[in-house]
Design a protein around this motif. Structure first.
Motif, PDB file in Angstrom:
ATOM      1  N   TRP A   1       0.850  -1.195   0.000  1.00  0.00           N
ATOM      2  CA  TRP A   1       0.000   0.000   0.000  1.00  0.00           C
ATOM      3  C   TRP A   1       0.882   1.240   0.000  1.00  0.00           C
ATOM      4  CZ3 TRP A   1       0.830  -2.912   4.312  1.00  0.00           C
ATOM      5  CH2 TRP A   1       1.316  -2.262   5.449  1.00  0.00           C
TER       6      TRP A   1
ATOM      7  N   HIS B   1       0.922   5.587   0.919  1.00  0.00           N
ATOM      8  CA  HIS B   1       0.439   6.889   1.377  1.00  0.00           C
ATOM      9  C   HIS B   1       1.361   7.963   0.812  1.00  0.00           C
ATOM     10  CE1 HIS B   1      -1.596   4.441   4.490  1.00  0.00           C
ATOM     11  NE2 HIS B   1      -2.443   5.466   4.595  1.00  0.00           N
TER      12      HIS B   1
ATOM     13  N   TYR C   1      -2.405  11.162   2.939  1.00  0.00           N
ATOM     14  CA  TYR C   1      -3.515  10.699   2.107  1.00  0.00           C
ATOM     15  C   TYR C   1      -3.192   9.287   1.596  1.00  0.00           C
ATOM     16  CZ  TYR C   1      -5.716  15.315   2.043  1.00  0.00           C
ATOM     17  OH  TYR C   1      -6.350  16.460   2.403  1.00  0.00           O
ATOM     18  N   LEU C   2      -4.229   8.423   1.600  1.00  0.00           N
ATOM     19  CA  LEU C   2      -4.069   7.058   1.111  1.00  0.00           C
ATOM     20  C   LEU C   2      -4.117   7.074  -0.408  1.00  0.00           C
ATOM     21  CD1 LEU C   2      -3.819   4.045   1.814  1.00  0.00           C
ATOM     22  CD2 LEU C   2      -6.319   3.922   1.778  1.00  0.00           C
TER      23      LEU C   2
ATOM     24  N   HIS D   1      -4.228   0.916  -2.010  1.00  0.00           N
ATOM     25  CA  HIS D   1      -4.417  -0.143  -1.015  1.00  0.00           C
ATOM     26  C   HIS D   1      -5.397  -1.159  -1.596  1.00  0.00           C
ATOM     27  CE1 HIS D   1      -5.002  -2.315   2.665  1.00  0.00           C
ATOM     28  NE2 HIS D   1      -4.187  -1.507   3.314  1.00  0.00           N
TER      29      HIS D   1
ATOM     30  N   ARG E   1      -8.591  -1.484   0.870  1.00  0.00           N
ATOM     31  CA  ARG E   1      -9.259  -0.281   1.397  1.00  0.00           C
ATOM     32  C   ARG E   1      -9.610   0.650   0.236  1.00  0.00           C
ATOM     33  NH1 ARG E   1      -5.969   2.783   5.479  1.00  0.00           N
ATOM     34  NH2 ARG E   1      -7.994   3.737   5.894  1.00  0.00           N
TER      35      ARG E   1
ATOM     36  N   SER F   1     -11.392   3.911   0.805  1.00  0.00           N
ATOM     37  CA  SER F   1     -10.688   4.999   1.495  1.00  0.00           C
ATOM     38  C   SER F   1      -9.640   5.666   0.623  1.00  0.00           C
ATOM     39  CB  SER F   1     -10.024   4.458   2.768  1.00  0.00           C
ATOM     40  OG  SER F   1     -10.975   3.903   3.646  1.00  0.00           O
ATOM     41  N   LEU F   2      -9.492   5.246  -0.640  1.00  0.00           N
ATOM     42  CA  LEU F   2      -8.472   5.835  -1.495  1.00  0.00           C
ATOM     43  C   LEU F   2      -8.717   7.324  -1.675  1.00  0.00           C
ATOM     44  CD1 LEU F   2      -8.042   3.123  -4.296  1.00  0.00           C
ATOM     45  CD2 LEU F   2      -6.644   3.520  -2.268  1.00  0.00           C
TER      46      LEU F   2
ATOM     47  N   ASP G   1      -5.885  10.179   5.837  1.00  0.00           N
ATOM     48  CA  ASP G   1      -5.847   8.937   6.611  1.00  0.00           C
ATOM     49  C   ASP G   1      -5.079   9.079   7.927  1.00  0.00           C
ATOM     50  OD1 ASP G   1      -6.882   6.378   6.526  1.00  0.00           O
ATOM     51  OD2 ASP G   1      -5.027   5.492   5.799  1.00  0.00           O
TER      52      ASP G   1
ATOM     53  N   THR H   1      -0.951   5.505  10.661  1.00  0.00           N
ATOM     54  CA  THR H   1      -0.591   6.223   9.429  1.00  0.00           C
ATOM     55  C   THR H   1       0.399   7.326   9.732  1.00  0.00           C
ATOM     56  OG1 THR H   1      -2.747   5.742   8.462  1.00  0.00           O
ATOM     57  CG2 THR H   1      -1.481   7.545   7.490  1.00  0.00           C
TER      58      THR H   1
END
Length: 506
Positions: A103, A105, A110-111, A114, A117, A120-121, A125, A137
C-alpha cells in the motif's frame, strides 16, 4: 561370592544387568536431549523466520521502488499524473506469501493505493488507528521521513477477510520524487503455526526413537543372555585347561627369553617403520594446513567474482549491460583469477627455505591488495582512507606481503559489516622512521575483546562464525611478516577500533 562356582552365574547376570542399565540411561538422556534440542530449535526457528521475513519485506518494497524508477525513466507517452495512476494500480495487484500486499500513502497522510481499502483511497488517513490505539498512518509516514531508506515498525492489524487483530511487522520506505511512503507487512502469528507443526513432528520422531531404542535394548538383553548361557557351559572346561595353558605359556616365556635379542632387533625395525609412517603423516598434516590456508585466501577473491557476476546479472535484468561493462567485468575477474593462481604458487613455496626474495615498492603491493578488496568495501559503503606518505623499496616476498595487507583489510571489513557500524572506514597508512617502513591498517569497528587479544595470532582461533572464518588468516600473516620477511606484526585497540601495525626493514 566370587568363588569358582558363582563365576558362571556372574557371567550371565552381569552383562544383562549392565545392558539394562545402559538402555535405561540411554533412553532417559536421549529423551532429555531431544526436548532440550527442541526448545533451542524453536528459538532459532523464530529468529531465522523473523530475519528472513524482514529480508522479504525489504526486497518487496525495493522492488516497487525500482519498478517506479524504471518506469519514470522510460516514460515518454504519459504525463506525470497518468504515470502515477498506472503505478498505483499496479502496486495494488501485487501479492506475495499468504497475506502479503503493498500500500502507498503520500507524505500529506492521504491514502494513494491499497488493495483492501478501496473505499478509502484519496482520503485523509491520519486518524487511522490500530488495535492498540496507535495512530499508525502518522507513525508510518513520520518514521519514513526520518528514515528515507527504510524503517521496520510493529503494529496490530486485521488479516484480509478476518475480524480479529494480529501483531504485524511492517517495512516502510520513502520515495522522495513523488513524496510517497511505500509500505508492506507480515503477520507475526504465522510463525506459531510453523513452530507448532515442527513440535508435532519432533514429538512423533522422539516417540518413534524411544520405541526403537526399547526394542533394540530388549533384543540385545536376550542376545547377551543367550551368549552368556552358552559361555557358562564352557567356562568349566576352560578352568580345567587353565593349568595346561599356564604351563605352555611358561615354556613360551623361556623360549622368548632365549630369543630376546632377535626380538629386540625386530622391534627396532618395526619402530623405525612407525617413525617413517609418522613422518609421512606429519607431511600430510602440513599439506592439510596449506590447503586450509589456500581456502582461506581464496574466499575473498571468490566473493569478489561472485559480486561481479551478480552485478552483471542485475545490469542484464534492467537492460543496462553493455560491452564496456562486460569488458571491465572480464578484466576484474581475470585479475582476481590471476591472484588466486599466484596464491597457489605462494603457498606451494611457503614451506620451502629456498624462496627467492625480490625488491619491490611497498605502495605497489598495498595497491594490489586494495584492488582486490575495493569492490567489496564499496559494496558495504565502507570508506577506504589511504595515507601513503612514502613508498620505500623493501626486499622480500611481494605477493605474500600483498596477501597480508588483504587479510588485514578483509578482517576490518568483516568486523565493520558484522557490527553494522555507522560511517565505517578503513585507514591504510605507510610511513618511514629509523630505517624502517611502518604500515598500519586501522578501522572503527570497536576493536577486539581484551580476552581474545592474546590468542588472535594462534592458528585456528577465530571470532567469526564457523562458516565465515578458519582462524588461519592472522596466523599466516604473522608467519609471513616475522618468519619469512624478518619484520614484526602487532596489534592494539584504539578508541575507534582495531589497529594492526607491520614494521619492516628498508
Amino acid at each position: 561370592m566370587f568363588s569358582e562356582k558363582n563365576i558362571p552365574k556372574l557371567i550371565i547376570l552381569t552383562p544383562i544387568a549392565t545392558v539394562i542399565l545402559i538402555a535405561f540411561f540411554t533412553i532417559y538422556f536421549f529423551v532429555k536431549n531431544q526436548y532440550d534440542y527442541f526448545e533451542e530449535e524453536s528459538i532459532l526457528v523464530e529468529k531465522e523466520y523473523i530475519i528472513k521475513q524482514k529480508e522479504l519485506l525489504k526486497k518487496e518494497v525495493d522492488y516497487i521502488v525500482n519498478y517506479i524508477e524504471h518506469h519514470v525513466k522510460r516514460n515518454k507517452t504519459l504525463n506525470n499524473e497518468e504515470l502515477k495512476k498506472e503505478i498505483l494500480k499496479y502496486t495494488e495487484t501485487i501479492r506475495y506469501g499468504k497475506h502479503g500486499y503493498i500500500w502507498i500513502h503520500d507524505t500529506n497522510y492521504y491514502l494513494r493505493a491499497h488493495p483492501f481499502r478501496q473505499e478509502s483511497l484519496g482520503s485523509y488517513d491520519i486518524d487511522l488507528k490500530d488495535a492498540m490505539g496507535t495512530l499508525i498512518t502518522k507513525q508510518f509516514i513520520d518514521e519514513s521521513i526520518k528514515n528515507p531508506n527504510g524503517k521496520f515498525i510493529e503494529y496490530y492489524w486485521q488479516k484480509p477477510a478476518e475480524l480479529h487483530f494480529s501483531k504485524k511487522l511492517g517495512f516502510f520506505r520513502l520515495y522522495e520524487k513523488y513524496n510517497w511512503v511505500i509500505g508492506t507487512g507480515l503477520y507475526m502469528d504465522d510463525i506459531q503455526k510453523s513452530i507448532f507443526e515442527n513440535k508435532k513432528l519432533l514429538e512423533k520422531r522422539i516417540n518413534r526413537y524411544i520405541r526403537l531404542v526399547v526394542i533394540i535394548s530388549f533384543l540385545v538383553v536376550l542376545f547377551i543372555g543367550f551368549i552368556s548361557f552358552l559361555m557358562s557351559k564352557k567356562i568349566t572346561a576352560v578352568f580345567k585347561t587353565y593349568q595346561d595353558n599356564v604351563k605352555k605359556k611358561e615354556l613360551l616365556l623361556e623360549d622368548l627369553n632365549k630369543n630376546l635379542e632377535l626380538k629386540v632387533q625386530k622391534a627396532i625395525k618395526e619402530e623405525k617403520k612407525k617413525d617413517r609412517a609418522m613422518f609421512h603423516q606429519s607431511r600430510l598434516a602440513r599439506m592439510g594446513v596449506m590447503l586450509s590456508m589456500i581456502a582461506h585466501q581464496w574466499r575473498q577473491p571468490l566473493s569478489e567474482v561472485s559480486g561481479i557476476l551478480m552485478e552483471m546479472e542485475t545490469a542484464n535484468k534492467f537492460k543496462k549491460l553493455d560491452d564496456k561493462m562486460i569488458k571491465e567485468s572480464i578484466k576484474d575477474s581475470n585479475q582476481l583469477i590471476s591472484f588466486m593462481s599466484n596464491t597457489i604458487d605462494d603457498f606451494r613455496n611457503f614451506f620451502k627455505p629456498d624462496k627467492e626474495k625480490v625488491e619491490f615498492h611497498v605502495e605497489d603491493a598495498c595497491n594490489e591488495a586494495v584492488t582486490l578488496v575495493s569492490a567489496s568495501i564499496k559494496n558495504f559503503g565502507i570508506t577506504l582512507k589511504k595515507d601513503i606518505k612514502v613508498s620505500p623499496i623493501i626486499r622480500g616476498y611481494k605477493r605474500e606481503f600483498a596477501q597480508v595487507m588483504l587479510n588485514l583489510m578483509s578482517n576490518a571489513k568483516d568486523a565493520l559489516v558484522q557490527r553494522d557500524i555507522k560511517e565505517p572506514y578503513i585507514k591504510l597508512c605507510v610511513d618511514y622512521k629509523d630505517d624502517k617502513v611502518i604500515i598500519t591498517v586501522e578501522d572503527n569497528a570497536g576493536g577486539i575483546k581484551e580476552a581474545y587479544i592474546p590468542n588472535i595470532f594462534d592458528p585456528y582461533f577465530t571470532t567469526k562464525e564457523s562458516l565465515k572464518g578458519t582462524g588461519l588468516g592472522l596466523y599466516m600473516s604473522k608467519m609471513i611478516i616475522e618468519k619469512n620477511m624478518g619484520g614484526e606484526l602487532s596489534f592494539e585497540n584504539t578508541k575507534q577500533g582495531a589497529l594492526f601495525t607491520v614494521v619492516l626493514k628498508v
